[in-house]
Write an enzyme that holds these catalytic residues in place. Structure first.
Site, mmCIF file in Angstrom:
data_model
loop_
_atom_site.group_PDB
_atom_site.id
_atom_site.type_symbol
_atom_site.label_atom_id
_atom_site.label_comp_id
_atom_site.label_asym_id
_atom_site.label_seq_id
_atom_site.Cartn_x
_atom_site.Cartn_y
_atom_site.Cartn_z
ATOM 1 N N HIS A 81 -7.665 9.407 -4.497
ATOM 2 C CA HIS A 81 -8.580 8.262 -4.626
ATOM 3 C C HIS A 81 -9.816 8.484 -3.759
ATOM 4 O O HIS A 81 -9.708 8.719 -2.565
ATOM 5 C CB HIS A 81 -7.878 6.960 -4.197
ATOM 6 C CG HIS A 81 -7.001 6.382 -5.251
ATOM 7 N ND1 HIS A 81 -6.642 5.056 -5.279
ATOM 8 C CD2 HIS A 81 -6.402 6.953 -6.326
ATOM 9 C CE1 HIS A 81 -5.880 4.820 -6.340
ATOM 10 N NE2 HIS A 81 -5.700 5.965 -6.981
ATOM 11 N N LYS A 306 -1.911 2.287 7.611
ATOM 12 C CA LYS A 306 -1.858 3.188 8.759
ATOM 13 C C LYS A 306 -0.443 3.517 9.237
ATOM 14 O O LYS A 306 -0.238 4.511 9.928
ATOM 15 C CB LYS A 306 -2.640 2.577 9.931
ATOM 16 C CG LYS A 306 -4.131 2.495 9.678
ATOM 17 C CD LYS A 306 -4.751 3.877 9.552
ATOM 18 C CE LYS A 306 -6.051 3.862 8.771
ATOM 19 N NZ LYS A 306 -6.089 4.919 7.769
HETATM 20 P P1 FAS Z 1 11.169 4.196 9.547
HETATM 21 O O1 FAS Z 1 11.522 2.790 9.931
HETATM 22 O O2 FAS Z 1 10.623 4.489 8.205
HETATM 23 O O3 FAS Z 1 12.472 5.119 9.697
HETATM 24 C C1 FAS Z 1 13.361 4.947 10.774
HETATM 25 C C2 FAS Z 1 14.724 5.458 10.327
HETATM 26 O O4 FAS Z 1 15.614 5.376 11.445
HETATM 27 C C3 FAS Z 1 15.338 4.613 9.211
HETATM 28 O O5 FAS Z 1 15.798 5.419 8.162
HETATM 29 C C4 FAS Z 1 16.479 3.875 9.912
HETATM 30 O O6 FAS Z 1 17.588 3.645 9.055
HETATM 31 C C5 FAS Z 1 16.851 4.843 11.015
HETATM 32 N N1 FAS Z 1 17.503 4.197 12.171
HETATM 33 C C6 FAS Z 1 17.195 3.012 12.728
HETATM 34 N N2 FAS Z 1 18.018 2.771 13.772
HETATM 35 C C7 FAS Z 1 18.857 3.845 13.869
HETATM 36 C C8 FAS Z 1 19.935 4.191 14.728
HETATM 37 N N3 FAS Z 1 20.307 3.373 15.719
HETATM 38 N N4 FAS Z 1 20.592 5.364 14.518
HETATM 39 C C9 FAS Z 1 20.198 6.204 13.533
HETATM 40 N N5 FAS Z 1 19.195 5.930 12.663
HETATM 41 C C10 FAS Z 1 18.531 4.764 12.839
HETATM 42 N N6 FAS Z 1 3.096 1.177 6.029
HETATM 43 C C11 FAS Z 1 1.989 1.389 5.283
HETATM 44 O O7 FAS Z 1 1.149 2.195 5.673
HETATM 45 N N7 FAS Z 1 1.805 0.691 4.103
HETATM 46 C C12 FAS Z 1 2.738 -0.218 3.645
HETATM 47 O O8 FAS Z 1 2.546 -0.826 2.606
HETATM 48 C C13 FAS Z 1 3.904 -0.443 4.383
HETATM 49 N N8 FAS Z 1 4.860 -1.316 3.936
HETATM 50 C C14 FAS Z 1 5.987 -1.522 4.711
HETATM 51 C C15 FAS Z 1 6.997 -2.414 4.307
HETATM 52 C C16 FAS Z 1 8.135 -2.639 5.098
HETATM 53 C C17 FAS Z 1 9.201 -3.610 4.641
HETATM 54 C C18 FAS Z 1 8.273 -1.963 6.322
HETATM 55 C C19 FAS Z 1 9.464 -2.215 7.216
HETATM 56 C C20 FAS Z 1 7.280 -1.068 6.731
HETATM 57 C C21 FAS Z 1 6.143 -0.837 5.920
HETATM 58 N N9 FAS Z 1 5.144 0.067 6.304
HETATM 59 C C22 FAS Z 1 4.033 0.285 5.581
HETATM 60 C C23 FAS Z 1 5.268 0.807 7.486
HETATM 61 C C24 FAS Z 1 6.165 1.964 7.199
HETATM 62 O O9 FAS Z 1 5.637 2.726 6.153
HETATM 63 C C25 FAS Z 1 6.330 2.708 8.482
HETATM 64 O O10 FAS Z 1 5.104 2.902 9.154
HETATM 65 C C26 FAS Z 1 7.017 4.037 8.290
HETATM 66 O O11 FAS Z 1 8.211 3.807 7.597
HETATM 67 C C27 FAS Z 1 7.225 4.638 9.666
HETATM 68 O O12 FAS Z 1 8.110 5.698 9.544
HETATM 69 P P2 FAS Z 1 9.200 5.981 10.693
HETATM 70 O O13 FAS Z 1 8.536 5.925 12.002
HETATM 71 O O14 FAS Z 1 9.906 7.198 10.262
HETATM 72 O O15 FAS Z 1 10.173 4.722 10.686
#
Ligand code: FAS
Ligand code: PHB
Length: 400
Positions: A81, A306
């Site tokens: 985009h 972000k």
């Molecule tokens: P994540 O939260 O993706 O991953 C963390 C992982 O750790 C998960 O798989 C979890 O199960 C695991 N975990 C947690 N506790 C644990 C434990 N005690 N033991 C082992 N594993 C554990 N960002 C955007 O830019 N645009 C969006 O539209 C957008 N929409 C979103 C909607 C929602 C509902 C949420 C919650 C977030 C959204 N985000 C969005 C933000 C999102 O994209 C995050 O920035 C991104 O997932 C960050 O990635 P991680 O840091 O890997 O964290």
């Protein structure tokens, strides 16, 4: 991996907690440079691969996927985009990212797909990801032989490592393993949420549309040319049962304006969810042998797209620091990791907070503050300088 294998694992160089974008990307950035790691994930693979989240990748994140060679499907199916539109009360204009940033753009490719690609790469490359690891606990983090423990299928797992990467998101165990006296947090919880809908209908436009309407914010996004992703600003206590598909489509048509409404194709939602919005930062992002990355350390309102991209830049900095340590024994990059990552994080926090303030309706948005929003949008529409500011933040500030 079979349970026997997973609990037999006893030693690695980096233990990574969490199989989201941060953890999975870090594992492959280390792997291609010959550093071993094990990812420990509490949820099942199916659950992780079913989550619907972000949709926009900055050039920096795309470059990392290119570098680790996990990019074929993104290059095939992703949508490049060159701009997006802003609309306020039916007055719409386009922010030409490519023109305003000297050739940069963004890639529309769902976080869900990126996660699937990274998990498949881990499987093909034999870099261990242990799903359904319950009760992950961090031990000896302030010593020189940290280790993590977990349970799976009734068996205890124990992994000695050099470093632990806390990539376990906002609700994870890693940040909570740091003594409160050693952590400073900053937070702003927004008085509204986003109601998101996914539907297998063509998008209403070839690019994203961010709308500021007197009834509230709306966003028209997409996952492909046949799958649309839309959001509506909604009260924090919104009930999905109060929002059948038809009501969502009607509200989107009003807020996005007549041009988008005329092109909007309606269909049954295949996913519908509500996400709260907050700005959050925990400092520092390191405690002895534990390094935080991604949502474990910070959260942004998704307005500026972000969240996922900050996770990518964090693990870029962290992988560089770990590779410097394993390459030369130097700890200077590890010592500098938190400060380097936070410098970029805070600028993304600012942009996300500002863009949310510009486009959403707050409880105290009175007639004057709404006119301030409209005036600022009108200024941006007519000022190249103002548009450059938005564009260079949206495509992603340099990974300096
Ligand atoms: P994540 O939260 O993706 O991953 C963390 C992982 O750790 C998960 O798989 C979890 O199960 C695991 N975990 C947690 N506790 C644990 C434990 N005690 N033991 C082992 N594993 C554990 N960002 C955007 O830019 N645009 C969006 O539209 C957008 N929409 C979103 C909607 C929602 C509902 C949420 C919650 C977030 C959204 N985000 C969005 C933000 C999102 O994209 C995050 O920035 C991104 O997932 C960050 O990635 P991680 O840091 O890997 O964290
Ligand atoms: C999305 O497609 O999920 C998306 C896109 C841009 C945003 C937020 C979410 O700013």
């Amino acid at each position: 991996m079979k349970t026997r294998e997973t609990t037999r694992l006893s030693r690695t160089q980096v233990a990574i907690i969490g199989a989201g974008p941060a953890g999975l990307l870090l594992q492959q950035l280390l792997h291609v440079a010959g550093v071993e790691s094990v990812v420990l994930e509490q949820r099942s693979r199916a659950y992780v691969e079913s989550r619907i989240r972000a949709g926009v990748l900055e050039q920096g994140a795309v470059d990392l996927l290119d570098r680790i060679g996990v990019n074929a499907r993104m290059r095939r199916e992703g949508l490049v985009h060159d701009g997006f539109s802003l609309v306020a009360d039916d007055d719409r204009f386009r922010v030409n990212l490519r023109d305003l940033t000297g050739g940069m753009n963004v890639m529309v490719y769902g976080q869900t797909e990126m996660t699937k690609d990274l998990i498949e790469a881990a499987e093909l490359r034999g870099t261990p990801v242990i799903f359904e690891a319950e009760g992950v606990a961090l031990h000896g983090v302030d010593g020189d032989r940290p280790f993590v423990t977990w349970r799976k299928d009734g068996q205890e797992g124990r992994l000695v490592c050099d470093f632990i990467a806390g990539c376990d998101g906002f609700h994870g165990v890693s940040r909570q393993s740091i003594p409160q006296r050693d952590l400073t947090t900053y937070e702003r919880v927004y008085p509204f949420g986003w109601l998101g809908i996914l539907a297998d209908v063509p998008p209403c436009d070839h690019e994203l549309i961010y709308a500021n309407h007197e009834r509230g914010f709306a966003l028209a996004s997409m996952r492909s040319e046949t799958r649309s992703r839309y959001y509506l600003q909604a009260p924090m206590d919104v009930k999905l049962s109060d929002w059948p598909d038809e009501r969502i489509w009607d509200e989107l048509a009003v807020r996005l304006g007549p041009a988008a409404a005329a092109n909007m194709r309606r269909g049954s939602s295949i996913e519908k969810s509500v996400a709260g919005l907050r700005s959050f930062v925990a400092e520092p992002m390191r405690w002895h042998r534990l390094f935080l990355a991604g949502d474990a350390a910070h959260i942004v309102p998704p307005t500026g797209a972000k969240g996922l991209n900050l996770a990518a830049s964090d693990v870029h900095f962290l992988s560089e620091a770990l590779l410097a340590y394993y390459g030369s024994g130097s700890t200077s990059a590890l010592d500098a990791y938190s400060g380097r990552a936070l410098k970029r994080i805070w600028k993304a926090e600012r942009f996300s907070w500002w863009f949310t303030g510009l486009t959403h309706r707050f409880p105290d948005t009175d007639a004057f503050s709404r006119r301030m929003q409209i005036a600022e949008l009108d200024y941006i529409k007519e000022s190249r300088a103002a548009q450059v500011t938005i564009a260079e933040n949206y495509v992603g500030l340099p990974l300096s």
